[in-house]
Design a protein around this motif. Structure first.
Motif, PDB file in Angstrom:
ATOM      1  N   ASP A  73       3.212  58.622  36.752  1.00 52.75           N
ATOM      2  CA  ASP A  73       2.627  59.677  37.590  1.00 52.75           C
ATOM      3  C   ASP A  73       3.693  60.296  38.494  1.00 52.75           C
ATOM      4  O   ASP A  73       3.737  61.518  38.676  1.00 52.75           O
ATOM      5  N   LEU A  74       4.566  59.459  39.074  1.00 55.62           N
ATOM      6  CA  LEU A  74       5.638  59.952  39.937  1.00 55.62           C
ATOM      7  C   LEU A  74       6.632  60.796  39.151  1.00 55.62           C
ATOM      8  O   LEU A  74       7.040  61.864  39.607  1.00 55.62           O
ATOM      9  N   GLU A  75       7.019  60.335  37.957  1.00 57.43           N
ATOM     10  CA  GLU A  75       7.936  61.109  37.115  1.00 57.43           C
ATOM     11  C   GLU A  75       7.359  62.483  36.794  1.00 57.43           C
ATOM     12  O   GLU A  75       8.059  63.495  36.864  1.00 57.43           O
ATOM     13  N   GLN A  76       6.083  62.534  36.469  1.00 58.88           N
ATOM     14  CA  GLN A  76       5.439  63.808  36.166  1.00 58.88           C
ATOM     15  C   GLN A  76       5.396  64.704  37.400  1.00 58.88           C
ATOM     16  O   GLN A  76       5.677  65.903  37.316  1.00 58.88           O
ATOM     17  N   ALA A  77       5.073  64.137  38.552  1.00 57.88           N
ATOM     18  CA  ALA A  77       5.004  64.921  39.790  1.00 57.88           C
ATOM     19  C   ALA A  77       6.380  65.485  40.151  1.00 57.88           C
ATOM     20  O   ALA A  77       6.497  66.662  40.519  1.00 57.88           O
ATOM     21  N   ILE A  78       7.424  64.685  40.029  1.00 54.33           N
ATOM     22  CA  ILE A  78       8.775  65.154  40.336  1.00 54.33           C
ATOM     23  C   ILE A  78       9.185  66.243  39.356  1.00 54.33           C
ATOM     24  O   ILE A  78       9.764  67.259  39.754  1.00 54.33           O
ATOM     25  N   GLY A  79       8.864  66.053  38.091  1.00 47.63           N
ATOM     26  CA  GLY A  79       9.167  67.073  37.084  1.00 47.63           C
ATOM     27  C   GLY A  79       8.481  68.392  37.381  1.00 47.63           C
ATOM     28  O   GLY A  79       9.090  69.461  37.288  1.00 47.63           O
ATOM     29  N   GLN A  80       7.218  68.341  37.764  1.00 49.13           N
ATOM     30  CA  GLN A  80       6.495  69.560  38.120  1.00 49.13           C
ATOM     31  C   GLN A  80       7.121  70.213  39.339  1.00 49.13           C
ATOM     32  O   GLN A  80       7.291  71.434  39.378  1.00 49.13           O
ATOM     33  N   TYR A  81       7.477  69.419  40.332  1.00 46.42           N
ATOM     34  CA  TYR A  81       8.095  69.954  41.547  1.00 46.42           C
ATOM     35  C   TYR A  81       9.386  70.704  41.212  1.00 46.42           C
ATOM     36  O   TYR A  81       9.586  71.837  41.644  1.00 46.42           O
ATOM     37  N   VAL A  82      10.250  70.067  40.437  1.00 46.05           N
ATOM     38  CA  VAL A  82      11.537  70.688  40.082  1.00 46.05           C
ATOM     39  C   VAL A  82      11.307  71.970  39.292  1.00 46.05           C
ATOM     40  O   VAL A  82      11.917  73.004  39.565  1.00 46.05           O
ATOM     41  N   LEU A  83      10.408  71.938  38.315  1.00 50.86           N
ATOM     42  CA  LEU A  83      10.121  73.109  37.494  1.00 50.86           C
ATOM     43  C   LEU A  83       9.535  74.243  38.332  1.00 50.86           C
ATOM     44  O   LEU A  83      10.002  75.388  38.271  1.00 50.86           O
ATOM     45  N   TYR A  84       8.518  73.953  39.129  1.00 50.47           N
ATOM     46  CA  TYR A  84       7.879  74.985  39.946  1.00 50.47           C
ATOM     47  C   TYR A  84       8.859  75.578  40.953  1.00 50.47           C
ATOM     48  O   TYR A  84       8.884  76.779  41.182  1.00 50.47           O
ATOM     49  N   LYS A  85       9.680  74.723  41.571  1.00 54.85           N
ATOM     50  CA  LYS A  85      10.678  75.201  42.542  1.00 54.85           C
ATOM     51  C   LYS A  85      11.658  76.156  41.871  1.00 54.85           C
ATOM     52  O   LYS A  85      11.971  77.219  42.411  1.00 54.85           O
ATOM     53  N   GLN A  86      12.125  75.799  40.685  1.00 54.34           N
ATOM     54  CA  GLN A  86      13.069  76.657  39.966  1.00 54.34           C
ATOM     55  C   GLN A  86      12.422  77.989  39.584  1.00 54.34           C
ATOM     56  O   GLN A  86      13.038  79.042  39.721  1.00 54.34           O
ATOM     57  N   ILE A  87      11.183  77.956  39.147  1.00 55.18           N
ATOM     58  CA  ILE A  87      10.483  79.193  38.789  1.00 55.18           C
ATOM     59  C   ILE A  87      10.338  80.095  40.014  1.00 55.18           C
ATOM     60  O   ILE A  87      10.594  81.296  39.946  1.00 55.18           O
ATOM     61  N   MET A  88       9.954  79.539  41.149  1.00 60.80           N
ATOM     62  CA  MET A  88       9.773  80.343  42.359  1.00 60.80           C
ATOM     63  C   MET A  88      11.090  80.878  42.876  1.00 60.80           C
ATOM     64  O   MET A  88      11.161  82.027  43.325  1.00 60.80           O
ATOM     65  N   GLU A  89      12.156  80.090  42.814  1.00 64.87           N
ATOM     66  CA  GLU A  89      13.468  80.571  43.239  1.00 64.87           C
ATOM     67  C   GLU A  89      13.953  81.705  42.348  1.00 64.87           C
ATOM     68  O   GLU A  89      14.514  82.686  42.831  1.00 64.87           O
ATOM     69  N   THR A  90      13.748  81.592  41.057  1.00 67.69           N
ATOM     70  CA  THR A  90      14.126  82.636  40.112  1.00 67.69           C
ATOM     71  C   THR A  90      13.335  83.907  40.374  1.00 67.69           C
ATOM     72  O   THR A  90      13.889  85.008  40.383  1.00 67.69           O
ATOM     73  N   ALA A  91      12.042  83.773  40.641  1.00 65.47           N
ATOM     74  CA  ALA A  91      11.190  84.940  40.914  1.00 65.47           C
ATOM     75  C   ALA A  91      11.610  85.622  42.210  1.00 65.47           C
ATOM     76  O   ALA A  91      11.572  86.854  42.301  1.00 65.47           O
ATOM     77  N   ASN A  92      12.017  84.860  43.210  1.00 67.69           N
ATOM     78  CA  ASN A  92      12.420  85.443  44.494  1.00 67.69           C
ATOM     79  C   ASN A  92      13.746  86.187  44.401  1.00 67.69           C
ATOM     80  O   ASN A  92      14.003  87.095  45.183  1.00 67.69           O
TER      81      ASN A  92
END
Length: 91
Positions: A70-89
């Motif tokens: 569960d932690l691995e999945q949560a960290i993976g989602q965090y990293v992915l979502y953060k990268q997507i938002m940074e790219t969009a900004n």
């Protein structure tokens, strides 16, 4: 649409009680032709001079068989979502 976490409404209520305005439920993220969804988007007025503070919230309950998975999945989602938002900004 993603399935809601068991704590979704509790977290949403806590954010509103703390002064946040829920702006997205869910918050849509796009990468190429793929659409992903974080649980909530919210904003709060800091002051008339400073403007708005915005957050995106992903709610996790860690109810799976393995807390580590569960932690691995949560960290993976965090990293992915953060990268997507940074790219969009930057665009």
């Amino acid at each position: 649409m993603p399935r809601l976490d068991i704590y979704h409404e509790t977290v949403k209520h806590a954010l509103v009680k703390d002064g946040w305005t829920i702006t997205h439920d869910p918050y849509k993220l796009t990468i190429g032709k793929k659409r992903l969804f974080a649980d909530l988007g919210a904003e709060m007025l800091l002051s008339a001079e400073k403007g708005m503070r915005r957050i995106v919230v992903e709610i996790k309950s860690f109810t799976g068989v393995s807390d580590v998975n569960d932690l691995e999945q949560a960290i993976g989602q965090y990293v992915l979502y953060k990268q997507i938002m940074e790219t969009a900004n930057r665009a």
